[in-house]
Design a protein around this motif. Structure first.
Motif, PDB file in Angstrom:
ATOM      1  N   LEU A 165      84.543  44.977  24.357  1.00  0.00           N
ATOM      2  CA  LEU A 165      85.830  45.151  23.700  1.00  0.00           C
ATOM      3  C   LEU A 165      86.200  46.625  23.705  1.00  0.00           C
ATOM      4  O   LEU A 165      85.443  47.467  23.239  1.00  0.00           O
ATOM      5  N   GLN A 166      87.378  46.941  24.268  1.00  0.00           N
ATOM      6  CA  GLN A 166      87.789  48.334  24.391  1.00  0.00           C
ATOM      7  C   GLN A 166      88.968  48.686  23.492  1.00  0.00           C
ATOM      8  O   GLN A 166      89.119  49.833  23.092  1.00  0.00           O
ATOM      9  N   SER A 167      89.829  47.715  23.185  1.00  0.00           N
ATOM     10  CA  SER A 167      91.009  48.011  22.387  1.00  0.00           C
ATOM     11  C   SER A 167      91.539  46.733  21.765  1.00  0.00           C
ATOM     12  O   SER A 167      91.346  45.645  22.301  1.00  0.00           O
TER      13      SER A 167
ATOM     14  N   ALA B 204      94.020  42.015  23.135  1.00  0.00           N
ATOM     15  CA  ALA B 204      92.820  42.843  23.188  1.00  0.00           C
ATOM     16  C   ALA B 204      92.569  43.226  24.635  1.00  0.00           C
ATOM     17  O   ALA B 204      92.962  42.510  25.555  1.00  0.00           O
ATOM     18  N   VAL B 205      91.914  44.361  24.820  1.00  0.00           N
ATOM     19  CA  VAL B 205      91.473  44.768  26.149  1.00  0.00           C
ATOM     20  C   VAL B 205      89.964  44.571  26.179  1.00  0.00           C
ATOM     21  O   VAL B 205      89.225  45.208  25.429  1.00  0.00           O
ATOM     22  N   ILE B 206      89.533  43.638  27.034  1.00  0.00           N
ATOM     23  CA  ILE B 206      88.113  43.325  27.169  1.00  0.00           C
ATOM     24  C   ILE B 206      87.704  43.656  28.592  1.00  0.00           C
ATOM     25  O   ILE B 206      88.244  43.075  29.541  1.00  0.00           O
ATOM     26  N   SER B 207      86.794  44.588  28.720  1.00  0.00           N
ATOM     27  CA  SER B 207      86.295  45.020  30.036  1.00  0.00           C
ATOM     28  C   SER B 207      87.432  45.335  31.006  1.00  0.00           C
ATOM     29  O   SER B 207      87.405  44.957  32.170  1.00  0.00           O
ATOM     30  N   GLY B 208      88.466  46.001  30.500  1.00  0.00           N
ATOM     31  CA  GLY B 208      89.579  46.443  31.338  1.00  0.00           C
ATOM     32  C   GLY B 208      90.678  45.422  31.542  1.00  0.00           C
ATOM     33  O   GLY B 208      91.693  45.721  32.159  1.00  0.00           O
TER      34      GLY B 208
ATOM     35  N   GLU C 161      91.013  43.215  13.452  1.00  0.00           N
ATOM     36  CA  GLU C 161      91.120  44.668  13.572  1.00  0.00           C
ATOM     37  C   GLU C 161      90.047  45.290  14.449  1.00  0.00           C
ATOM     38  O   GLU C 161      90.322  46.193  15.218  1.00  0.00           O
ATOM     39  N   GLY C 162      88.829  44.837  14.351  1.00  0.00           N
ATOM     40  CA  GLY C 162      87.757  45.459  15.106  1.00  0.00           C
ATOM     41  C   GLY C 162      86.889  44.485  15.867  1.00  0.00           C
ATOM     42  O   GLY C 162      85.878  44.877  16.447  1.00  0.00           O
TER      43      GLY C 162
END
Length: 127
Positions: free
Chosen positions: A48-50, A60-64, A83-84
């Protein structure tokens, strides 16, 4: 003369031995995720990146890869986006991805008098 020759020979042996097997120097400020050769160590599996949460959508951004709530990510479905954290639902299991691993977010309780009073900034006393 023999002392000079012996000293030169000793220096030659020492310099050739150290040139054959270089010892990497320690880099104290290097982050722990960076390997000794300078390669970034990436954890296996999805990361998870964002997270973006708005009143109308959750992504969400997961592995790009940007994924929305309910969308597919590989063999999994994005079940929840908070949130996280993001929960991926696989056929046989659920996997929780954390934005910052090891972080446990807790709600801060504030007394009613602290909430209703003027803040330090309003009083002219910034932190």
């Amino acid at each position: 003369m023999s002392r000079v020759l012996a000293a030169a020979l000793a220096m030659l042996v020492v310099s050739s031995a150290s040139a054959q097997r270089p010892v990497p120097l320690a880099d104290p400020p290097r982050p722990p995720a960076v390997g000794p050769a300078g390669a970034v160590v990436v954890p296996e599996g999805p990361r998870l990146q964002s997270v973006l949460i708005s009143p109308t959508r959750r992504t969400a951004v997961i592995s790009g890869k940007t994924v929305a709530l309910g969308a597919r990510f590989g063999d999994a479905t994005v079940e929840t986006i908070d949130e996280g954290t993001v929960v991926l639902k696989f056929a046989d299991r659920r996997e929780t991805l954390q934005l910052i691993s090891g972080m446990d977010k807790r709600e801060r309780r504030v007394a009613a008098t602290e909430r209703s009073g003027p803040s330090a900034w309003q009083e002219g006393n910034p932190r």
